[in-house]
Design a protein around this motif. Structure first.
Motif, mmCIF file in Angstrom:
data_model
loop_
_atom_site.group_PDB
_atom_site.id
_atom_site.type_symbol
_atom_site.label_atom_id
_atom_site.label_comp_id
_atom_site.label_asym_id
_atom_site.label_seq_id
_atom_site.Cartn_x
_atom_site.Cartn_y
_atom_site.Cartn_z
ATOM 1 N N SER A 246 0.823 -1.215 0.000
ATOM 2 C CA SER A 246 0.000 0.000 0.000
ATOM 3 C C SER A 246 0.858 1.266 0.000
ATOM 4 N N HIS B 75 -1.324 3.517 -2.184
ATOM 5 C CA HIS B 75 -2.146 2.811 -3.177
ATOM 6 C C HIS B 75 -3.287 2.042 -2.540
ATOM 7 N N ARG B 76 -4.432 2.206 -3.145
ATOM 8 C CA ARG B 76 -5.559 1.351 -2.757
ATOM 9 C C ARG B 76 -5.309 -0.052 -3.295
ATOM 10 N N THR B 77 -5.975 -0.997 -2.716
ATOM 11 C CA THR B 77 -5.780 -2.378 -3.155
ATOM 12 C C THR B 77 -6.841 -2.760 -4.181
ATOM 13 N N ASP B 78 -8.081 -2.528 -3.802
ATOM 14 C CA ASP B 78 -9.211 -2.828 -4.683
ATOM 15 C C ASP B 78 -9.123 -4.209 -5.308
ATOM 16 N N VAL C 33 -10.662 -7.757 -5.840
ATOM 17 C CA VAL C 33 -11.958 -8.433 -5.789
ATOM 18 C C VAL C 33 -11.763 -9.837 -6.350
ATOM 19 N N ARG D 72 -12.609 -9.757 -0.841
ATOM 20 C CA ARG D 72 -12.512 -8.434 -1.446
ATOM 21 C C ARG D 72 -11.993 -7.478 -0.396
ATOM 22 N N VAL D 73 -11.140 -6.584 -0.838
ATOM 23 C CA VAL D 73 -10.548 -5.639 0.109
ATOM 24 C C VAL D 73 -10.210 -4.364 -0.650
ATOM 25 N N THR D 74 -10.483 -3.217 -0.021
ATOM 26 C CA THR D 74 -10.217 -1.956 -0.712
ATOM 27 C C THR D 74 -8.826 -1.422 -0.400
ATOM 28 N N GLY D 75 -8.388 -1.558 0.884
ATOM 29 C CA GLY D 75 -7.109 -0.952 1.239
ATOM 30 C C GLY D 75 -7.263 0.552 1.244
#
Ligand SMILES: Cc1cc2nc3c(=O)[nH]c(=O)nc-3n(C[C@H](O)[C@H](O)[C@H](O)COP(=O)(O)O)c2cc1C
Length: 463
Positions: free
Chosen positions: A162, A184-187, A189, A194-197
């Motif tokens: 991240s 950085h976002r993870t996004d 899916v 699923r994870v946004t970060g």
């Protein structure tokens, strides 16, 4: 040669805790944990390794007493980050039950706290009771889910990345603490996760923690060849291991992974003493202390394993044995009729105890039954002989190293560090000093690029 020390407070042999002087009180585990960690570090082990079990019950008392009640692996390595300085610290996590974001936070944090010494062993789970402890239907989810495990490892690496390494510009003059472009976002899916970060912890010192994977099935192998830095596999013979390692690495190479990955480590249970006879005597005692079905009240208890009776031994050796006493000698006329399975058990008893059929020190039914009931990867011998065994496997290209499982603490771990390690060092098979400071450096693994940066570079190249 890679050497890992598997920490099992009550010992890796189910009868280990019954040996004179052995650690046997789970309420004192913290003490033996500290002591073992310091001893392993003084001996320059690559890492301490903590397995995990997410359920318990009285059945484990006989099968694997160390799993009954113990300090959890992530807490153990977090604690040891402050108690040790150089040794790597590997915790196991079950991908079916760990929350991705929490696991990323904890592991990145421990890597920071330990200055880059943390590693993560991902497993897919074995005890069906674990589901009930995590709010799931106990009948569902007992099949290992490797797709989910793969998703978890890929997402963990994105979360760890991240923050770019130089995201913290800390400019006191302008008041700019971070460069937001470097966060950085993870996004991610997937089918399971699923994870946004982004992650709330800076990038680990090692970039990515080394990923270990322990398993045996074909699916497990697929995960190792694609994602593991170190595969932990139980391998029966050198020939088998050479073929396995060559094959797995060729497959990994075909996927674009670097030469020499993944590393392969196999578990061993050394029983070691000054002389072979002394080591055999220790192993003999371990066999004697395995509770067997001798008609005693203990053997009648509800959770006593079914495979510890003469009847079970008859099936294993392929000969009806009748109703001998456990301590009766096994006559030659009986062992001569043993099927292949029986011959293997007998050979193992002879090699590990020094006893012989109808010899002065004779093989009894107890020896055969205890060996059948508690199968182990035991190597019994002097420091020199155990070193010979490890060297033979290593030099044949069968493995990159070993996870050392002491049958009981502390005496057997100390025997390994004082008798086997110096012998490996004398042969220049094992380090005498830590050269690097991170677990990756101990294992000879490069620090990976940040995946978000790599992706951006790829995009700009193709534009
Ligand atoms: C040497 C070795 C050690 C392992 N240690 C653990 C452990 O501590 N905890 C755990 O849940 N699974 C552990 N496993 C993995 C499980 O046995 C495995 O995930 C499960 O049986 C299903 O996987 P399979 O695909 O290999 O059959 C270990 C496996 C091996 C080979």
């Amino acid at each position: 040669m890679i050497l890992g020390a598997v920490f099992r407070a009550l010992g890796a042999h189910p009868a280990g805790w019954r040996m004179p002087g052995a650690h046997r009180d789970p309420l004192q585990d913290a003490r033996v944990l500290r002591r073992t960690a310091r001893a392993a570090e003084a001996a320059k082990f690559d890492y301490l390794f903590f397995g995990e079990w997410l359920a318990t019950g009285p059945d484990l008392e006989f099968r694997d007493p160390d799993l009954l009640a113990r300090i959890d692996p992530v807490s153990s390595i977090a604690y040891l980050a402050g108690v040790t300085k150089r040794i790597g610290l590997i915790a196991t996590a079950n991908t079916a039950f760990f929350d991705l974001f929490t696991l990323a936070r904890q592991t990145a944090s421990i890597d920071r706290l330990s200055s880059g010494r943390a590693g993560l062993n991902v497993v897919t789970g074995a005890d069906p009771r674990a589901a009930g402890n995590h709010g799931r239907d106990g009948r569902a989810g007992t099949e290992p889910n490797y797709d989910q495990a793969g998703e978890l490892v890929r997402a963990l690496r994105l979360l760890w990345d991240s923050w770019e390494d130089d995201a913290f510009v800390r400019n006191q003059r302008t008041g700019r603490l971070i460069d937001p472009e470097k966060l950085h976002r993870t996004d991610a899916v997937g089918d399971y996760l699923r994870v946004t970060g982004p992650l709330t912890v800076p990038r680990p010192v090692q970039g990515h923690l080394p990923i270990v994977h322990a398993g045996t099935s074909a699916h497990s192998r697929e995960l190792s060849r694609e994602l593991a830095d170190l595969a932990l596999v139980a391998l029966p013979t050198i020939e088998h291991a050479v073929a396995f390692r060559t094959d797995l690495r060729a497959q990994a190479r075909a996927l674009g992974r670097p030469q020499g990955s993944p590393l392969i480590v196999t578990p061993v249970l050394p029983v070691v003493a000054q002389t072979r006879a002394d080591a055999q005597a220790i192993y003999d005692d371990l066999l004697r202390l395995v509770p067997l079905d001798d008609g005693s009240p203990l053997a009648q208890s509800a959770d006593f394993p079914a495979n510890r009776s003469i009847r079970a031994l008859s099936a294993a050796v392929g000969v009806p044995l009748g109703t001998p006493e456990l301590d009766d000698e096994v006559p030659l006329r009986v062992t001569r009729r043993f099927a292949e399975g029986g011959q293997r058990i007998l050979e193992s008893v002879i090699a590990r105890t020094g006893r012989t059929v109808e010899g002065e020190s004779a093989v009894t039914y107890r020896h055969l039954l205890a060996t059948h009931a508690v199968p182990t990867a035991a190597i019994v011998g002097s420091g020199h002989e155990v070193a010979d065994h490890l060297a033979e496997w290593f030099e044949a290209g069968a493995v990159d190293g070993f996870n050392i499982q002491s049958p009981f603490l502390q005496a057997q771990f100390d025997a390994f560090t004082s008798l086997v390690v110096p012998e490996l060092q004398r042969r220049e098979l094992f380090r005498t000093e830590y050269e690097g400071s991170t677990l990756r450096e101990h294992l000879g693994l490069a620090r990976p690029e940040n995946l978000h940066v790599e992706e951006a570079l790829d995009a700009s190249r193709s534009a």
